[in-house]
Design an enzyme around this catalytic site. Structure first.
Site, short mmCIF file in Angstrom:
data_model
loop_
_atom_site.label_atom_id
_atom_site.label_comp_id
_atom_site.label_asym_id
_atom_site.label_seq_id
_atom_site.Cartn_x
_atom_site.Cartn_y
_atom_site.Cartn_z
CG HIS A 1 -0.27 0.02 2.53
ND1 HIS A 1 -0.29 -1.04 3.41
CD2 HIS A 1 0.47 0.98 3.13
CE1 HIS A 1 0.40 -0.73 4.49
NE2 HIS A 1 0.88 0.48 4.35
P1 TYD Z 1 -2.25 -2.96 7.35
O1 TYD Z 1 -1.89 -1.52 7.26
O2 TYD Z 1 -2.96 -3.54 6.18
O3 TYD Z 1 -0.98 -3.83 7.68
P2 TYD Z 1 0.36 -4.10 6.79
O4 TYD Z 1 0.73 -2.84 6.16
O5 TYD Z 1 1.38 -4.49 7.73
O6 TYD Z 1 0.11 -5.23 5.87
O7 TYD Z 1 -3.13 -3.15 8.65
C1 TYD Z 1 -3.65 -4.41 9.02
C2 TYD Z 1 -4.88 -4.18 9.87
O8 TYD Z 1 -4.56 -3.51 11.08
C3 TYD Z 1 -5.94 -3.35 9.17
O9 TYD Z 1 -7.21 -3.89 9.48
C4 TYD Z 1 -5.84 -1.99 9.83
C5 TYD Z 1 -5.32 -2.31 11.21
N1 TYD Z 1 -4.45 -1.26 11.77
C6 TYD Z 1 -4.88 -0.49 12.83
O10 TYD Z 1 -6.02 -0.64 13.32
N2 TYD Z 1 -4.05 0.46 13.35
C7 TYD Z 1 -2.81 0.66 12.84
O11 TYD Z 1 -2.06 1.54 13.35
C8 TYD Z 1 -2.36 -0.12 11.73
C9 TYD Z 1 -1.01 0.07 11.13
C10 TYD Z 1 -3.21 -1.07 11.22
#
Ligand code: TYD
Length: 138
Positions: A52
């Site tokens: 992302h």
């Molecule tokens: P995501 O950003 O997709 O993780 P990565 O980049 O590591 O693959 O986040 C995974 C899940 O966690 C998503 O449902 C959003 C949640 N999340 C939070 O609630 N707070 C946060 O600070 C972060 C980074 C993610």
């Protein structure tokens, strides 16, 4: 923003026979004020994370333990980093696509972020990200 705006940042390291110590002071060692800290752990082998971009968020990614790779892309160029030093972080600017992978067993990825979690700050679709880059949107 381009991947040139992203860089490895050496953090202070105080070696000691009792163990090493590193520290980060907001606005001093990194170019933003920290509003949020999160970390990835218990990461299964072959797991990929990220995939992302953020519209405005700035981050510093630190391999607190173990190692992993992170590939950054600005829509034109890509650069891959191996993060494996707990006293060195990778600054990721806004509007940079990032993919994390090749996590070593037991690795821990610490992320310092310039803002609270806001789903509306994400581009999670690569084509949507590319379109935004081409249109010069932030
Ligand atoms: P995501 O950003 O997709 O993780 P990565 O980049 O590591 O693959 O986040 C995974 C899940 O966690 C998503 O449902 C959003 C949640 N999340 C939070 O609630 N707070 C946060 O600070 C972060 C980074 C993610």
């Amino acid at each position: 923003m381009s991947i040139i705006d992203c860089k490895l940042i050496d953090l202070p390291k105080i070696p000691d026979r009792r163990g090493s110590l590193s520290f980060i002071e907001a606005g001093k060692h990194i170019p933003f004020i920290i509003k949020r800290v999160y970390y990835l752990y218990d990461i299964p082998a072959e797991s990929d994370r990220g995939a992302h971009s953020h519209k405005t968020l700035q981050q510093l990614v630190i391999p607190l333990s173990g190692s992993f790779e992170i590939t950054l892309g600005d829509g034109f160029n890509k650069q891959k980093y191996l993060l494996n030093k707990p006293y060195q972080g990778l600054y990721v600017a806004p509007m940079i696509w990032r993919e994390l992978g090749n996590f070593s067993s037991g690795s821990v990825c610490l992320v310092l972020a310039s803002d609270f979690y806001k789903e509306e700050d994400y581009y999670r679709d690569y084509d949507e990200f590319l379109t935004a880059v081409q249109m010069g949107k932030i």
